[in-house]
Design a protein around this motif. Structure first.
Motif, PDB file in Angstrom:
ATOM      1  N   ASP A   1       1.126  -1.280  -0.326  1.00 37.08           N
ATOM      2  CA  ASP A   1      -0.115   0.216  -0.272  1.00 37.08           C
ATOM      3  C   ASP A   1       1.154   1.470   0.204  1.00 37.08           C
ATOM      4  OD1 ASP A   1      -2.382   1.932   0.260  1.00 37.08           O
ATOM      5  OD2 ASP A   1      -2.018   2.034   2.205  1.00 37.08           O
ATOM      6  N   GLU A   2       1.620   1.206   1.061  1.00 35.59           N
ATOM      7  CA  GLU A   2       2.477   1.964   0.933  1.00 35.59           C
ATOM      8  C   GLU A   2       3.669   2.550  -0.392  1.00 35.59           C
ATOM      9  OE1 GLU A   2       6.260   4.096   4.250  1.00 35.59           O
ATOM     10  OE2 GLU A   2       5.125   2.431   4.070  1.00 35.59           O
ATOM     11  N   VAL A   3       3.545   1.178  -1.371  1.00 33.83           N
ATOM     12  CA  VAL A   3       4.536   2.034  -2.163  1.00 33.83           C
ATOM     13  C   VAL A   3       3.159   1.872  -3.357  1.00 33.83           C
ATOM     14  CG1 VAL A   3       5.204  -0.025  -4.306  1.00 33.83           C
ATOM     15  CG2 VAL A   3       6.364  -0.458  -2.199  1.00 33.83           C
ATOM     16  N   ASN A   4       2.132   1.775  -3.727  1.00 28.80           N
ATOM     17  CA  ASN A   4       1.395   2.625  -3.646  1.00 28.80           C
ATOM     18  C   ASN A   4       1.282   3.667  -3.846  1.00 28.80           C
ATOM     19  OD1 ASN A   4      -0.591   2.323  -6.444  1.00 28.80           O
ATOM     20  ND2 ASN A   4      -2.308   1.708  -4.219  1.00 28.80           N
ATOM     21  N   ARG A   5       0.878   4.010  -2.915  1.00 28.80           N
ATOM     22  CA  ARG A   5       0.550   5.222  -2.599  1.00 28.80           C
ATOM     23  C   ARG A   5       1.710   6.340  -2.870  1.00 28.80           C
ATOM     24  NH1 ARG A   5       0.776   6.597   2.162  1.00 28.80           N
ATOM     25  NH2 ARG A   5       1.232   4.895   3.153  1.00 28.80           N
ATOM     26  N   SER A   6       2.470   5.783  -3.007  1.00 29.03           N
ATOM     27  CA  SER A   6       4.305   6.924  -2.901  1.00 29.03           C
ATOM     28  C   SER A   6       4.236   6.961  -4.146  1.00 29.03           C
ATOM     29  CB  SER A   6       5.500   5.873  -1.775  1.00 29.03           C
ATOM     30  OG  SER A   6       5.330   6.037  -0.742  1.00 29.03           O
ATOM     31  N   PHE A   7       4.635   6.140  -5.156  1.00 33.75           N
ATOM     32  CA  PHE A   7       4.428   5.852  -6.873  1.00 33.75           C
ATOM     33  C   PHE A   7       3.468   7.050  -6.819  1.00 33.75           C
ATOM     34  CE2 PHE A   7       7.431   1.927  -7.565  1.00 33.75           C
ATOM     35  CZ  PHE A   7       8.280   2.679  -7.142  1.00 33.75           C
ATOM     36  N   ARG A   8       2.292   6.217  -6.432  1.00 30.96           N
ATOM     37  CA  ARG A   8       1.494   7.332  -7.766  1.00 30.96           C
ATOM     38  C   ARG A   8       1.661   8.904  -7.185  1.00 30.96           C
ATOM     39  NH1 ARG A   8      -3.059   4.915  -4.735  1.00 30.96           N
ATOM     40  NH2 ARG A   8      -3.286   6.113  -3.289  1.00 30.96           N
ATOM     41  N   GLY A   9       1.710   9.436  -5.760  1.00 33.99           N
ATOM     42  CA  GLY A   9       2.536  10.878  -5.689  1.00 33.99           C
ATOM     43  C   GLY A   9       4.168  11.128  -6.216  1.00 33.99           C
ATOM     44  N   THR A  10       3.841  10.086  -6.751  1.00 31.26           N
ATOM     45  CA  THR A  10       5.533  10.434  -6.888  1.00 31.26           C
ATOM     46  C   THR A  10       4.949  11.089  -8.804  1.00 31.26           C
ATOM     47  OG1 THR A  10       7.228   8.638  -6.326  1.00 31.26           O
ATOM     48  CG2 THR A  10       7.964   9.815  -8.306  1.00 31.26           C
ATOM     49  N   LEU A  11       4.391  10.266  -9.468  1.00 29.08           N
ATOM     50  CA  LEU A  11       3.247  10.120 -10.628  1.00 29.08           C
ATOM     51  C   LEU A  11       2.926  12.197 -10.138  1.00 29.08           C
ATOM     52  CD1 LEU A  11       2.296   7.084 -11.927  1.00 29.08           C
ATOM     53  CD2 LEU A  11       4.138   8.245 -12.650  1.00 29.08           C
ATOM     54  N   ASP A  12       2.172  12.030  -8.988  1.00 27.87           N
ATOM     55  CA  ASP A  12       1.712  13.521  -9.406  1.00 27.87           C
ATOM     56  C   ASP A  12       2.728  14.412  -9.036  1.00 27.87           C
ATOM     57  OD1 ASP A  12      -0.958  12.401  -9.302  1.00 27.87           O
ATOM     58  OD2 ASP A  12      -0.941  12.473  -6.978  1.00 27.87           O
ATOM     59  N   LEU A  13       3.925  14.286  -8.709  1.00 27.88           N
ATOM     60  CA  LEU A  13       4.476  15.083  -8.748  1.00 27.88           C
ATOM     61  C   LEU A  13       5.307  15.575 -10.177  1.00 27.88           C
ATOM     62  CD1 LEU A  13       6.606  14.277  -5.179  1.00 27.88           C
ATOM     63  CD2 LEU A  13       4.888  16.665  -6.096  1.00 27.88           C
ATOM     64  N   LEU A  14       5.518  14.773 -10.689  1.00 28.12           N
ATOM     65  CA  LEU A  14       5.722  14.275 -12.711  1.00 28.12           C
ATOM     66  C   LEU A  14       4.538  15.378 -13.151  1.00 28.12           C
ATOM     67  CD1 LEU A  14       7.510  13.390 -14.609  1.00 28.12           C
ATOM     68  CD2 LEU A  14       6.058  11.600 -14.908  1.00 28.12           C
ATOM     69  N   HIS A  15       3.600  15.108 -13.204  1.00 33.79           N
ATOM     70  CA  HIS A  15       3.020  16.114 -13.449  1.00 33.79           C
ATOM     71  C   HIS A  15       2.583  17.995 -12.736  1.00 33.79           C
ATOM     72  CE1 HIS A  15       1.664  12.099 -15.188  1.00 33.79           C
ATOM     73  NE2 HIS A  15       1.894  12.483 -16.269  1.00 33.79           N
ATOM     74  N   SER A  16       3.376  18.001 -11.500  1.00 36.11           N
ATOM     75  CA  SER A  16       3.357  19.148 -11.263  1.00 36.11           C
ATOM     76  C   SER A  16       1.863  19.477 -10.142  1.00 36.11           C
ATOM     77  CB  SER A  16       3.694  20.600 -12.280  1.00 36.11           C
ATOM     78  OG  SER A  16       4.961  20.474 -12.522  1.00 36.11           O
ATOM     79  N   ARG A  17       1.911  18.310 -10.105  1.00 31.70           N
ATOM     80  CA  ARG A  17       0.697  18.484  -8.358  1.00 31.70           C
ATOM     81  C   ARG A  17       1.283  18.601  -7.153  1.00 31.70           C
ATOM     82  NH1 ARG A  17      -1.997  15.201 -12.465  1.00 31.70           N
ATOM     83  NH2 ARG A  17      -1.667  12.985 -11.903  1.00 31.70           N
ATOM     84  N   ALA A  18       1.073  19.752  -6.793  1.00 29.24           N
ATOM     85  CA  ALA A  18       1.444  19.133  -5.249  1.00 29.24           C
ATOM     86  C   ALA A  18       1.259  18.903  -4.159  1.00 29.24           C
ATOM     87  CB  ALA A  18       2.109  20.940  -4.518  1.00 29.24           C
TER      88      ALA A  18
END
Length: 196
Positions: free
Chosen positions: A6-23
């Motif tokens: 779950d933490e891997v999934n959430r953290s990678f999802r957060g990383t992808l949001d940052l890739l799209h410049s979404r704070a």
């Protein structure tokens, strides 16, 4: 302290949001002290990237042969492993001094957590062109183009994450990202010099 799926999934999802410049992607990370220490365990997810790095170094040294084991030289295995770990640790360690010097200590933990996950994703993504080259599915020129394109994307993501976690403007954030690039280049140079 093993990182959960779950933490891997959430953290990678957060990383992808940052890739799209979404704070708002920062909300996906566990910003607690526990999350800080667990973010370092993300390095285990980069084991495939370590294996690709090991194969690439053996190819560079002329030791990659189909009839030989990839792990038959302890010195090469150890040096590449230490370089792999150092590439994960060098910027967080350097940031201890920077955070104290520029009064960013409250933002240090979020910065390191996010940086560790970006580094994990970056190591995995950057191993793809090397793997394609090793398999003969890409020419050296094409692998270089892929590597450069992926590196630009990862650097941009790290820049945005640095701004978002440390609350910095563009120029200081660029400076920290460049520091990370320089430190990782030094780690790579030391690794290659130790291997010959």
């Amino acid at each position: 302290m093993i990182v959960t799926a779950d933490e891997v999934n959430r953290s990678f999802r957060g990383t992808l949001d940052l890739l799209h410049s979404r704070a708002e992607g920062l909300k996906s990370f566990d910003m607690s002290e526990r999350g800080f220490w667990r973010s370092f365990t993300a390095i285990w997810l980069t084991l495939p990237a370590y294996v690709v790095s090991l194969a690439f170094e053996r190819l560079r040294l002329g030791l990659l042969q189909p009839d030989r084991s990839l792990l038959d030289n302890v010195w090469i295995d150890l040096v590449v492993a230490l370089g792999h770990v150092a590439s994960f640790m060098v910027l967080p360690l350097a940031m201890i001094w920077i955070a104290r010097r520029f009064n960013l200590t409250k933002a240090y933990v979020p910065f390191v957590i996010v940086t560790n996950w970006i580094t994990a994703m970056g190591l995995l993504v950057l191993s793809v062109p090397a793997m394609l080259l090793l398999l003969g599915w890409a020419t050296p020129a094409l692998a270089s183009v892929f590597s450069l394109a992926f590196a630009v994307i990862i650097v941009r993501m790290q820049w945005f994450a640095t701004k978002a976690t440390l609350g910095l403007s563009n120029l200081p954030a660029i400076g920290i990202v460049l520091l990370g690039i320089v430190l990782n280049s030094c780690v790579g140079s030391i690794t290659r010099s130790l291997l010959g």
